[in-house]
Scaffold this active site. Structure first.
Site, PDB file in Angstrom:
ATOM      1  N   THR A   1      -6.556  -4.464  -1.693  1.00 37.88           N
ATOM      2  CA  THR A   1      -6.191  -3.062  -1.514  1.00 37.88           C
ATOM      3  C   THR A   1      -5.766  -2.839  -0.071  1.00 37.88           C
ATOM      4  OG1 THR A   1      -8.426  -2.406  -0.900  1.00 37.88           O
ATOM      5  CG2 THR A   1      -7.871  -2.310  -3.254  1.00 37.88           C
TER       6      THR A   1
ATOM      7  N   ASN B   1      -6.182  -1.862   3.714  1.00 33.10           N
ATOM      8  CA  ASN B   1      -7.274  -2.108   4.661  1.00 33.10           C
ATOM      9  C   ASN B   1      -8.099  -3.348   4.350  1.00 33.10           C
ATOM     10  OD1 ASN B   1      -6.672   0.086   6.291  1.00 33.10           O
ATOM     11  ND2 ASN B   1      -7.992   1.470   5.157  1.00 33.10           N
TER      12      ASN B   1
ATOM     13  N   LYS C   1      -4.760  -7.979   4.893  1.00 33.08           N
ATOM     14  CA  LYS C   1      -3.725  -8.920   4.431  1.00 33.08           C
ATOM     15  C   LYS C   1      -2.783  -9.327   5.564  1.00 33.08           C
ATOM     16  CE  LYS C   1      -2.391  -6.002   1.302  1.00 33.08           C
ATOM     17  NZ  LYS C   1      -3.350  -4.933   1.661  1.00 33.08           N
TER      18      LYS C   1
ATOM     19  N   GLU D   1       3.524  -7.829   2.595  1.00 39.54           N
ATOM     20  CA  GLU D   1       3.908  -6.731   1.690  1.00 39.54           C
ATOM     21  C   GLU D   1       4.670  -7.251   0.463  1.00 39.54           C
ATOM     22  OE1 GLU D   1       2.632  -3.926   2.176  1.00 39.54           O
ATOM     23  OE2 GLU D   1       2.436  -3.535   4.324  1.00 39.54           O
TER      24      GLU D   1
ATOM     25  N   GLN E   1       4.242  -7.070  -2.586  1.00 42.48           N
ATOM     26  CA  GLN E   1       4.401  -6.181  -3.744  1.00 42.48           C
ATOM     27  C   GLN E   1       5.797  -5.563  -3.790  1.00 42.48           C
ATOM     28  OE1 GLN E   1       2.381  -5.452  -1.163  1.00 42.48           O
ATOM     29  NE2 GLN E   1       2.746  -3.346  -0.494  1.00 42.48           N
TER      30      GLN E   1
ATOM     31  N   CYS F   1     -15.135  -0.001  -0.720  1.00 48.53           N
ATOM     32  CA  CYS F   1     -14.703   1.354  -1.046  1.00 48.53           C
ATOM     33  C   CYS F   1     -14.908   2.269   0.159  1.00 48.53           C
ATOM     34  CB  CYS F   1     -15.510   1.856  -2.249  1.00 48.53           C
ATOM     35  SG  CYS F   1     -15.154   3.562  -2.720  1.00 48.53           S
TER      36      CYS F   1
ATOM     37  N   CYS G   1     -15.240   5.649  -7.879  1.00 48.93           N
ATOM     38  CA  CYS G   1     -14.833   6.711  -6.944  1.00 48.93           C
ATOM     39  C   CYS G   1     -13.404   7.181  -7.221  1.00 48.93           C
ATOM     40  CB  CYS G   1     -14.999   6.239  -5.507  1.00 48.93           C
ATOM     41  SG  CYS G   1     -16.746   6.059  -5.020  1.00 48.93           S
TER      42      CYS G   1
END
Length: 197
Positions: free
Chosen positions: A10, A12, A15, A89, A91, A146, A186
């Site tokens: 995710t 933060n 990566k 990046e 994705q 989280c 969450c």
């Protein structure tokens, strides 16, 4: 034998920092690497990889028309041996980019490590993520926690004016004020309490 690695996490999860660390480890041994970054995902300059902790590295910008296989082949011919190709990046890559990465591994025998998000703020796979999950030889999760509890973050919430949003364009570049890494519980709680399930 070279392989295609997909390392996802995710926001933060570190990566981009991991890319900079991997590049440093290779180069400290005198082994040349190439770093690529899609222009759409750049936080600032598209020819840089920057981590949230402040480290930066030069990168080769990748746009929709870039042929990554031909680019790496040309770099190989002009610079000599390339020990690893790193993608930030990931994705944001297109399907043809991912297929070109498989050719870099299979035909040029150069390992490729692609780093990126898996799913967007609506929990849909990005085009690059989907194709990397299909094509990668090895898939690894880079973990973070989280924003709101102690669980592992697996999703991202997008915020607008401090409120969680569940609609909009898939790609909107932003930082901690716009996105938070969260666990599933969450994530669901944020939309139940806002009435936007």
């Amino acid at each position: 034998m070279a392989q295609l690695y997909y390392k996802y996490g995710t926001m933060n999860s570190g990566k981009s920092f991991e890319i900079i660390k991997v590049a440093h480890n290779y180069e400290e041994q005198g082994k040349q690497v190439l770093i690529y970054s899609p222009t759409i995902g750049a936080r600032g300059n598209s020819d840089r990889v920057g981590s949230r902790v402040g480290f930066e590295r030069e990168a080769i910008a990748v746009d929709e028309d870039t042929n990554m296989f031909e680019n790496v082949k040309a770099q190989l011919e002009s610079k000599g041996r390339i020990y690893c190709v790193l993608i930030d990046e990931a994705q944001f890559l297109k399907r043809h980019h991912v297929l070109e990465l498989t050719r870099i591994v299979d035909e040029l025998n150069i390992p490729v490590m692609a780093f990126g998000l898996k799913n967007d703020f609506q929990n849909r796979l990005f085009e690059g993520s989907y194709n990397l999950l299909v094509q990668a030889d090895k898939i690894e999760e880079i973990k973070t926690i989280c924003w709101y509890c102690d669980r592992k973050a697996t999703m991202v919430i997008r915020f607008r004016d401090g409120q969680p949003v569940h609609s909009g364009e898939q790609i909107q570049i932003g930082g901690n004020e716009d996105y938070k890494p969260v666990c599933r519980k969450c994530y669901n709680k944020a939309f139940q309490s806002s009435g936007k399930e």
